[in-house]
Motif scaffolding. Structure first.
Motif, short mmCIF file in Angstrom:
data_model
loop_
_atom_site.label_atom_id
_atom_site.label_comp_id
_atom_site.label_asym_id
_atom_site.label_seq_id
_atom_site.Cartn_x
_atom_site.Cartn_y
_atom_site.Cartn_z
N GLN A 344 4.53 -102.19 -3.73
CA GLN A 344 5.10 -101.46 -4.86
C GLN A 344 6.22 -102.22 -5.58
O GLN A 344 6.24 -102.28 -6.81
N PRO A 345 7.19 -102.83 -4.86
CA PRO A 345 8.24 -103.57 -5.58
C PRO A 345 7.68 -104.70 -6.44
O PRO A 345 8.14 -104.91 -7.57
N GLN A 346 6.66 -105.40 -5.93
CA GLN A 346 6.08 -106.49 -6.72
C GLN A 346 5.32 -105.94 -7.92
O GLN A 346 5.38 -106.51 -9.02
N PHE A 347 4.61 -104.84 -7.73
CA PHE A 347 3.91 -104.18 -8.84
C PHE A 347 4.88 -103.85 -9.97
O PHE A 347 4.63 -104.14 -11.14
N GLU A 348 5.99 -103.26 -9.61
CA GLU A 348 6.97 -102.86 -10.62
C GLU A 348 7.58 -104.07 -11.33
O GLU A 348 7.84 -104.04 -12.54
N LYS A 349 7.80 -105.15 -10.58
CA LYS A 349 8.34 -106.37 -11.19
C LYS A 349 7.37 -106.94 -12.22
O LYS A 349 7.78 -107.37 -13.32
N ILE A 350 6.09 -106.97 -11.90
CA ILE A 350 5.10 -107.51 -12.82
C ILE A 350 4.99 -106.66 -14.07
O ILE A 350 4.93 -107.18 -15.20
N ILE A 351 4.97 -105.35 -13.89
CA ILE A 351 4.90 -104.44 -15.04
C ILE A 351 6.09 -104.67 -15.97
O ILE A 351 5.96 -104.69 -17.21
N LYS A 352 7.26 -104.88 -15.39
CA LYS A 352 8.46 -105.13 -16.19
C LYS A 352 8.32 -106.44 -16.97
O LYS A 352 8.71 -106.53 -18.15
N SER A 353 7.76 -107.47 -16.34
CA SER A 353 7.56 -108.75 -17.02
C SER A 353 6.58 -108.62 -18.17
O SER A 353 6.79 -109.18 -19.26
N ILE A 354 5.50 -107.89 -17.95
CA ILE A 354 4.52 -107.67 -19.02
C ILE A 354 5.17 -106.93 -20.19
O ILE A 354 4.94 -107.25 -21.37
N ALA A 355 6.02 -105.96 -19.87
CA ALA A 355 6.72 -105.22 -20.92
C ALA A 355 7.58 -106.15 -21.76
O ALA A 355 7.69 -105.98 -22.99
N SER A 356 8.18 -107.17 -21.12
CA SER A 356 9.00 -108.11 -21.88
C SER A 356 8.15 -108.91 -22.86
O SER A 356 8.61 -109.27 -23.95
N GLY A 357 6.91 -109.21 -22.47
CA GLY A 357 6.01 -109.90 -23.39
C GLY A 357 5.64 -109.05 -24.59
O GLY A 357 5.57 -109.54 -25.72
N HIS A 358 5.40 -107.77 -24.33
CA HIS A 358 5.12 -106.85 -25.44
C HIS A 358 6.33 -106.76 -26.38
O HIS A 358 6.20 -106.83 -27.59
N GLU A 359 7.51 -106.61 -25.78
CA GLU A 359 8.73 -106.44 -26.59
C GLU A 359 9.03 -107.69 -27.43
O GLU A 359 9.55 -107.59 -28.54
N ALA A 360 8.68 -108.87 -26.88
CA ALA A 360 8.93 -110.10 -27.62
C ALA A 360 7.93 -110.32 -28.75
O ALA A 360 8.12 -111.20 -29.60
#
Length: 505
Positions: A344-360
């Motif tokens: 779960q912690p790794q899942f959440e970290k990846i989702i957060k990284s993907i969100a940064s790509g969307h935001e950029a």
């Protein structure tokens, strides 16, 4: 996105869903507190097994046992051929139990069973190879030219080794450390990740059956406080660690206070560089394998894909097309190509990284998050294989290790710019180059600051070949002849056999 069907077979055999024990000084036992924690299957989201929740007290006991085995026991003094014989027996037992060891890892971290099964074959080969290297550890005679002086060096085992291992390849990355340490004559305390302890405990049950003496190998399970206690313990002579760069830096700082040597295999943000003259079909599959194998949860993942501008759009289209056909599903199913994220912690970290790509505002070419509810995926921790195009190499998406199935594609013009972008990172673990121009390939090999460079392939590995990173990707070497040398220290000997001692005359 194609998805395989949920397996209907029992996931965890009764023989594995049991109460495990730690190993200290030849005794299998529980923690002092009597507390346990459970293992989590990232596909079914079910808990299984009970593993002792240890703390600093058990770490101290394990180091004390390893210290006694080194200082008073037979293993460091055993002739190299004797250690080699035991390691060969260990390799045989690994092969005999390969299916079980592979299954345990898959049920712990969600890695495809076909990948973990292949990894066990590699593990057994490395164990055998380390045994052979035990018989090659030698010093050297040195002709200084000084009359009546015989000068030579000895290579001797370092002592007690603390091995702290990760969850993504729990047995393979333990083997990188355990086997050469044993071959050198060291004793070992293993602290596996709290996410993947059971497969390590099972492997070390086999070490006893192979004939490794009492106290030579010990294992304690638990959380970060156990690893910290090992790092700080005055009885530890060397620390070996695979994991995040931030954690490795803390270990190095703590070890530096005691001047204890460390070997650290840390993070990466590896460039996979595609030139316009590459075989594009081969390159597409090699690049996608470089980032999506193990759902991107590998330190060498080719997460920055650098593509020459003249083929950029064509290459991105090809990547997106192949990615759309990849199969997510049960890692026990041989048809599955991407399994779940390990925890779960790794899942959440990846989702957060993907969100940064969307935001950029980077161009999304495939994936982009967790798949919608689908019975074929059970309740697993799945993330779609994701590709962002037109990524800025200065962005967090391109600079921070994601450790997930996320590729950042960056255009370049010519070899100079490819090298500039490739080297513009604090990491230096691995890299790839795809080209038919061997002169260009040789220049890239020379000028990329990375511990491994693959040409027209990616992720190839062999126990004969040393593996390590440059820059903030780590210290020391694993695999190859160099692996055993990492667990020895050199002693210089000066033997006078006739020169007059003139002091005081």
């Amino acid at each position: 996105m194609n998805r395989t069907m949920h397996s209907t077979t029992l996931r965890v055999p009764e023989s594995l869903n049991r109460e495990y024990r730690i190993l200290i000084g030849g005794e299998w036992k529980g923690s002092q507190s009597g507390e346990f924690f459970t293992i989590h299957d990232p596909f079914s989201r079910e808990d299984w097994g009970k593993v002792p929740l240890c703390g600093p007290a058990e770490a101290d006991q394990a180091v004390t046992a390893a210290r006694r085995a080194f200082d008073e026991g037979e293993w460091p003094k055993l002739p190299p051929a004797g250690r080699a014989k035991v390691l060969r027996k260990f390799a045989d037992l690994i092969r005999e139990n390969a299916d079980e060891l592979a299954l345990m890892q898959t049920l712990e971290n969600g890695k495809l069973l076909k990948e973990t099964r292949g990894g066990i074959d590699f593990l057994a080969q490395q164990c055998e190879y380390s045994g052979a290297l035990a018989e090659t550890v030698q010093g050297a005679t040195i002709n200084t030219g000084i009359p009546n002086l015989f000068t030579y060096t000895l290579r001797q085992p370092l002592g007690v080794v603390a091995a702290i291992t990760p969850w993504n390849s729990p047995l393979g990355l333990l083997g990188f450390k355990l086997f050469p340490a044993l071959a050198a004559g060291c004793t070992v305390v293993v602290k596996p990740s709290e996410f993947t302890p059971a497969s390590t405990l099972r492997l070390l049950e086999l070490s006893e059956a192979a004939g490794i003496p009492t106290g030579v190998v010990n294992v304690v399970t638990g959380m970060g406080d156990v690893g910290a206690a090992l790092v700080d313990h005055p009885g530890v002579d060397k620390i070996v660690f695979t994991g995040a760069t931030q954690t490795g830096a803390k270990i190095a700082a703590a070890a530096g206070q005691r001047l204890v040597p460390t070997s650290l295999e840390l993070g990466g943000k590896s460039p996979n560089i595609v030139f316009s003259d590459a075989d594009l079909k081969q390159a597409v599959h090699g690049v996608l394998g470089g980032i999506f194998v193990a759902s991107g949860q590998t330190c060498v993942a080719g997460s920055r894909v650098l593509v020459e501008k003249s083929i950029y759009d064509d290459f991105l289209d090809r990547m997106a097309q192949v990615t759309a056909g990849l199969k997510l599903g049960d890692p026990l199913d041989p048809e599955t190509q991407l399994g779940p994220i390990a925890n779960q912690p790794q899942f959440e970290k990846i989702i957060k990284s993907i969100a940064s790509g969307h935001e950029a505002g980077f161009r999304l070419l495939a994936g982009g998050g967790a798949p919608s509810a689908d019975p074929a995926l059970g309740s697993g921790l799945f993330i779609e294989p994701t590709i962002f195009g037109d990524v800025d190499n200065a962005s967090s998406l391109a600079t921070e290790e994601i450790f997930g199935p996320v590729a950042s594609v960056i255009p370049f013009e010519g070899v100079d710019e490819a090298l500039a972008i490739g080297n513009d990172t604090r990491f230096g673990l691995a890299s790839g180059v795809w080209t038919q121009n061997m002169s260009r390939a040789q220049r890239v090999i020379r000028d990329l600051r990375a511990g491994t460079v693959w040409v027209n392939t990616y992720r190839a590995a062999h126990h004969y070949v040393p593996f390590a990173g440059h820059k903030q990707s780590g210290l020391g070497r694993e695999l190859g002849v160099e692996a055993v040398e990492e667990f020895t220290e050199i002693k210089s000997v000066w033997h006078d056999f006739g020169s007059p001692q003139l002091f005081g005359r």
